[in-house]
Design a protein around this motif. Structure first.
Motif, PDB file in Angstrom:
ATOM      1  N   PRO A 180       0.841  -1.395  -0.218  1.00  8.20           N
ATOM      2  CA  PRO A 180      -0.145   0.368  -0.375  1.00  8.20           C
ATOM      3  C   PRO A 180       0.968   1.508  -0.114  1.00  8.20           C
ATOM      4  N   TRP A 181       1.958   0.988   0.609  1.00  6.18           N
ATOM      5  CA  TRP A 181       3.126   2.144   0.022  1.00  6.18           C
ATOM      6  C   TRP A 181       3.330   2.843  -0.765  1.00  6.18           C
ATOM      7  N   ARG A 182       3.873   1.911  -1.887  1.00  2.00           N
ATOM      8  CA  ARG A 182       3.809   1.746  -2.846  1.00  2.00           C
ATOM      9  C   ARG A 182       2.807   3.060  -3.525  1.00  2.00           C
ATOM     10  N   TYR A 183       1.309   2.731  -3.411  1.00  2.00           N
ATOM     11  CA  TYR A 183       0.350   4.092  -3.785  1.00  2.00           C
ATOM     12  C   TYR A 183      -0.070   4.991  -2.568  1.00  2.00           C
ATOM     13  N   PRO A 189      -2.654   4.791   2.813  1.00  2.00           N
ATOM     14  CA  PRO A 189      -2.314   4.943   4.434  1.00  2.00           C
ATOM     15  C   PRO A 189      -2.095   3.869   5.081  1.00  2.00           C
ATOM     16  N   PRO A 190      -1.211   3.422   5.814  1.00  2.00           N
ATOM     17  CA  PRO A 190      -1.062   1.837   6.522  1.00  2.00           C
ATOM     18  C   PRO A 190      -2.304   1.743   7.044  1.00  2.00           C
ATOM     19  N   ASN A 241      -5.700  -6.451  11.222  1.00  2.00           N
ATOM     20  CA  ASN A 241      -6.374  -6.924  10.673  1.00  2.00           C
ATOM     21  C   ASN A 241      -7.308  -6.258  10.013  1.00  2.00           C
ATOM     22  N   ALA A 242      -6.605  -5.385   9.240  1.00  2.00           N
ATOM     23  CA  ALA A 242      -7.166  -4.780   7.881  1.00  2.00           C
ATOM     24  C   ALA A 242      -6.414  -4.875   6.772  1.00  2.00           C
ATOM     25  N   ARG A 243      -6.843  -4.429   5.921  1.00  2.00           N
ATOM     26  CA  ARG A 243      -6.241  -5.068   4.889  1.00  2.00           C
ATOM     27  C   ARG A 243      -6.727  -3.990   3.236  1.00  2.00           C
ATOM     28  N   TRP A 244      -6.024  -3.575   2.673  1.00  2.00           N
ATOM     29  CA  TRP A 244      -6.611  -2.365   1.756  1.00  2.00           C
ATOM     30  C   TRP A 244      -6.735  -3.468   0.787  1.00  2.00           C
ATOM     31  N   VAL A 245      -7.602  -4.066  -0.310  1.00  2.00           N
ATOM     32  CA  VAL A 245      -7.756  -4.842  -1.331  1.00  2.00           C
ATOM     33  C   VAL A 245      -9.002  -4.118  -2.003  1.00  2.00           C
ATOM     34  N   ARG A 246      -8.656  -3.835  -3.481  1.00  2.00           N
ATOM     35  CA  ARG A 246      -8.832  -3.544  -4.558  1.00  2.00           C
ATOM     36  C   ARG A 246     -10.325  -4.736  -5.241  1.00  2.00           C
ATOM     37  N   LEU A 265     -11.163  -0.420   2.633  1.00  2.00           N
ATOM     38  CA  LEU A 265     -10.342  -1.403   3.108  1.00  2.00           C
ATOM     39  C   LEU A 265     -10.690  -2.021   4.661  1.00  2.00           C
ATOM     40  N   VAL A 266     -11.012  -3.340   4.699  1.00  2.00           N
ATOM     41  CA  VAL A 266     -11.683  -4.377   5.333  1.00  2.00           C
ATOM     42  C   VAL A 266     -10.670  -4.682   6.822  1.00  2.00           C
ATOM     43  N   ASP A 267     -11.523  -4.944   7.198  1.00  2.00           N
ATOM     44  CA  ASP A 267     -11.436  -5.406   8.384  1.00  2.00           C
ATOM     45  C   ASP A 267     -11.534  -7.205   8.100  1.00  2.00           C
ATOM     46  N   TYR A 268     -11.082  -7.589   7.739  1.00  2.00           N
ATOM     47  CA  TYR A 268     -10.467  -9.223   7.425  1.00  2.00           C
ATOM     48  C   TYR A 268     -10.684 -10.552   8.826  1.00  2.00           C
ATOM     49  N   ARG A 269     -10.695 -10.092   9.758  1.00  2.00           N
ATOM     50  CA  ARG A 269     -11.854 -10.972  10.535  1.00  2.00           C
ATOM     51  C   ARG A 269     -13.292 -10.843  10.873  1.00  2.00           C
TER      52      ARG A 269
END
Length: 76
Positions: free
Chosen positions: A36-39, A42-43, A47-52, A59-63
Protein backbone atom coordinates in the motif's frame (compact mmCIF):
# COMPACT_ATOMS: atom_id res chain seq x y z
CA UNK A 1 1.56 2.93 -11.41
CA UNK A 2 -2.13 3.85 -11.13
CA UNK A 3 -3.05 2.69 -14.61
CA UNK A 4 -6.48 1.33 -15.26
CA UNK A 5 -5.41 -1.97 -16.63
CA UNK A 6 -7.80 -4.74 -17.55
CA UNK A 7 -8.89 -5.96 -14.15
CA UNK A 8 -12.06 -7.95 -13.66
CA UNK A 9 -13.36 -9.88 -10.68
CA UNK A 10 -15.52 -13.01 -10.81
CA UNK A 11 -18.42 -11.06 -9.29
CA UNK A 12 -20.31 -7.88 -10.09
CA UNK A 13 -19.35 -4.43 -8.89
CA UNK A 14 -20.78 -3.16 -5.60
CA UNK A 15 -20.42 0.39 -4.29
CA UNK A 16 -19.47 -0.50 -0.73
CA UNK A 17 -19.63 2.06 2.06
CA UNK A 18 -17.93 2.05 5.47
CA UNK A 19 -19.69 0.02 8.12
CA UNK A 20 -21.21 -2.69 5.92
CA UNK A 21 -20.31 -6.36 6.27
CA UNK A 22 -19.19 -8.08 3.08
CA UNK A 23 -18.64 -11.72 2.18
CA UNK A 24 -15.10 -13.15 2.26
CA UNK A 25 -15.18 -13.73 -1.50
CA UNK A 26 -14.80 -9.95 -1.96
CA UNK A 27 -11.68 -9.56 0.17
CA UNK A 28 -9.76 -12.80 -0.35
CA UNK A 29 -5.96 -12.73 -0.42
CA UNK A 30 -5.89 -12.60 -4.20
CA UNK A 31 -7.34 -9.05 -4.00
CA UNK A 32 -5.08 -7.73 -1.22
CA UNK A 33 -2.81 -4.80 -2.02
CA UNK A 34 0.42 -6.07 -0.51
CA UNK A 35 2.37 -2.84 -1.02
CA UNK A 36 0.00 0.00 0.00
CA UNK A 37 2.89 2.44 0.57
CA UNK A 38 3.67 2.19 -3.13
CA UNK A 39 0.24 3.67 -3.89
CA UNK A 40 0.50 6.19 -1.04
CA UNK A 41 -2.36 4.58 0.82
CA UNK A 42 -2.49 5.12 4.59
CA UNK A 43 -1.14 2.21 6.65
CA UNK A 44 -3.75 -0.43 7.45
CA UNK A 45 -4.40 -1.01 11.13
CA UNK A 46 -4.19 -4.42 12.78
CA UNK A 47 -6.48 -7.06 11.21
CA UNK A 48 -7.21 -4.81 8.21
CA UNK A 49 -6.10 -4.90 4.58
CA UNK A 50 -6.44 -2.69 1.55
CA UNK A 51 -8.29 -4.57 -1.15
CA UNK A 52 -8.92 -3.76 -4.81
CA UNK A 53 -12.54 -3.95 -5.88
CA UNK A 54 -12.70 -3.04 -9.58
CA UNK A 55 -11.51 0.62 -9.71
CA UNK A 56 -12.08 1.18 -5.99
CA UNK A 57 -9.83 0.48 -3.04
CA UNK A 58 -11.45 -0.60 0.20
CA UNK A 59 -10.01 -1.09 3.66
CA UNK A 60 -11.51 -4.23 5.18
CA UNK A 61 -11.30 -5.72 8.65
CA UNK A 62 -10.61 -9.24 7.36
CA UNK A 63 -11.55 -10.95 10.63
CA UNK A 64 -15.07 -9.51 10.74
CA UNK A 65 -15.64 -8.60 7.08
CA UNK A 66 -16.44 -4.97 7.87
CA UNK A 67 -15.58 -2.21 5.38
CA UNK A 68 -13.61 0.48 7.21
CA UNK A 69 -12.83 2.94 4.40
CA UNK A 70 -13.49 3.33 0.67
CA UNK A 71 -11.56 5.23 -2.00
CA UNK A 72 -13.68 5.33 -5.13
CA UNK A 73 -12.16 5.38 -8.64
CA UNK A 74 -8.65 5.00 -7.27
CA UNK A 75 -7.45 3.20 -10.40
CA UNK A 76 -9.34 5.39 -12.86
Amino acid sequence: LYSRGNWRAPFRYNAWRPGVRIAPVYFGQRYWINDPWRYRLPPARANARWVRHYNDVILVDYRRGIVLDVMRNFYW
